[in-house]
Design a protein around this motif. Structure first.
Motif: not given
Length: 497
Positions: A198-201, A206-207, A264-267, A297-300
């Motif tokens: 998830x972090x890598x994705x 973002x890049x 959906x819920x991050x960490x 920035x993690x927004x889906x």
């Protein structure tokens, strides 16, 4: 957030350009192992009182592959997926298509027909973190899986200007993607790997968004140009005036579910018990498609889940029903009934615990109990009433909670400075396990430990019987308050159930 704050936030977002990337998460076509499990389920009556576990295990051990290809049904599904994806990607997505695939054979076999027929280019990443839960193994013996040269050969017929790139592999290209494995991956290891992926994705996407000022395929998809008014958003096949940057991910049912729960819920979504699956899961048919929009920035935004527009023939819908074994991901009742009592100051509980406490109070606490009297030990009733409003948010309030995994079964508040209990809230489904009694006993033990000689509670019709059964009696100078005298001479530790 107040209504005024919500209006300000909405107004501050108006007119801003919000570029996004389309993300398609696709489960692989039916594998040969899917056929094995389905046949074993039928032969040995899986999920029934007559379940023959030895016969099941022997059959699976004999026929299962550590890294299978796709079945004959899977080949038909992959062909139908190609017939849908090729016009969709060629007409509506910019090129190169960003393709992220698991290193397992069945995922690459699923997407290969599409890659062989795209008119445009594709950029292929084989991510060594994106394999299915448990990894590559026969029984408890790990196998290395395909190495980089073998994967390049497997994908050599794909339409791509460059060979695939590899992420999450050993530095030695001759080692397989599961060369690090020591056996079947545990549930906790799968969860940890899902967090890493998830972090890598997010970082990868973002890049992709950083160059939006110069790239024409990144724009605010929520805004139409005048010349686009004839385009229908639900039409996934017709040509578009502006083609969008698109990432396609080919993965596996269970691991996709783990990743989606983090999307959906991050960490906030952590493992409940070591080796135990979560309460909930995302289910996908073979080649089922989940579409998301990524805004950085993690927004889906989840646009759709497990759609199969390419599988009009119902006989090709496999792997996404209860009879395909998904219910085995749900934890057993005995695991979910494991209980633990914790106590912390109100603002020290984890956010998800605080949220559940507030929800239980809103549902199950009577109004008259919410207006709790605050009693200073040794004070008169007049002084109690005078200080009630001043101390409603006293920082000495402890919250006792009975937890079942991540779920709160019940809670109660205890103000150390006044000795008052309040806000007893218990799920109706937990009452048979005497959660109220467990909470009150934990508070009594805490009072002994802290040297608090008396515990008080406001009397309500709803809670009177509960407290009287725990030894509370009417207060001498106020019949609306119950009290319990505590022997502070023999302190005992707070219990863990």
């Amino acid at each position: 957030m107040s209504n005024d704050d919500e209006k300000k936030e909405k107004k501050s977002n108006e007119g801003l350009v919000k570029p996004s990337i389309r993300l398609l998460m696709i489960r692989h076509a039916e594998s040969k192992n899917n056929e094995v499990y389905r046949k074993a389920h039928s032969l040995f009556k899986g999920g029934t009182p007559e379940f023959d576990i030895k016969g099941w295990n022997d059959f699976v051990d004999e026929h299962r592959s550590s890294d299978p290809g796709i079945s004959s049904t899977g080949e038909l599904q992959a062909e139908k997926l190609k017939e849908y994806l090729v016009p969709h990607l060629d007409n509506q997505s910019s090129h190169p298509i960003r393709l992220i695939t698991s290193p397992m054979r069945r995922t690459m076999a699923t997407i290969l027909p599409t890659l062989q027929n795209l008119k445009g280019d594709a950029s292929i990443i084989v991510n060594g973190l994106y394999f299915e839960s448990e990894g590559c193994h026969i029984k408890d013996r790990p196998l290395p899986g395909m190495n980089q040269a073998e994967i390049k050969e497997f994908l050599s017929s794909a339409t791509a200007s460059k060979p695939p790139t590899f992420v999450g592999f050993d530095e030695d290209p001759t080692k397989g993607w599961y060369a690090h494995g020591t056996g079947p991956e545990t549930r906790a290891q799968s969860e940890s790997r899902a967090a890493s992926f998830y972090n890598w994705l997010c970082d990868y996407l973002d890049l992709q968004l950083q160059a939006h000022d110069i790239d024409e395929d990144l724009f605010d998809a929520g805004v139409s140009l005048d010349e686009e008014h004839g385009e229908h958003e639900s039409d996934k096949l017709s040509p578009r005036l502006r083609r969008r940057r698109t990432a396609v991910m080919i993965g596996h049912g269970d691991f996709m579910s783990l990743v989606l729960k983090r999307i959906v819920s991050g960490f906030g979504h952590s493992i409940e018990n070591d080796g135990v699956p979560h309460r909930s899961a995302f289910v996908h048919f073979n080649t089922g498609i989940t579409e998301l929009e990524y805004f950085g920035k993690g927004r889906f935004l989840m646009m759709s889940s497990n759609s199969t527009p390419h599988l009009q023939n119902l006989s090709l819908l496999t792997g996404g029903g209860l009879k395909d074994g998904w219910s085995y991901l749900v934890p057993r009742d005995d695991i979910m009934l494991y209980e633990e009592i914790t106590s912390k100051f109100a603002d020290e509980h984890e956010k998800h615990i605080q949220e559940q406490i507030e929800a239980l109070r809103n549902l199950y606490v009577e109004d008259e109990e919410i207006g709790t009297h605050l009693r200073r030990r040794g004070s008169s009733m007049k002084e109690i009433e005078t200080t009630q409003k001043q101390n409603e948010s006293d920082s000495t309030e402890m919250i006792f909670v009975v937890k079942r995994g991540l779920q709160v079964a019940g809670s109660i508040a205890f103000d150390e400075s006044t000795g008052f209990l309040s806000h007893l809230a218990v799920r109706p489904t937990a009452k048979n396990s005497q959660v109220e009694s467990k909470l009150i006993k934990a508070v009594k033990e805490h009072a002994v430990k802290m040297g608090i000689p008396e515990v008080f509670v406001n009397l309500t019709d709803k809670t009177q019987k509960i407290y009287e059964e725990e030894g509370f009696t009417s207060c001498d100078n106020n019949q609306n308050i119950l009290k319990l005298s505590v022997d502070v001479s023999t302190p005992t530790p707070t219990s863990m159930l």
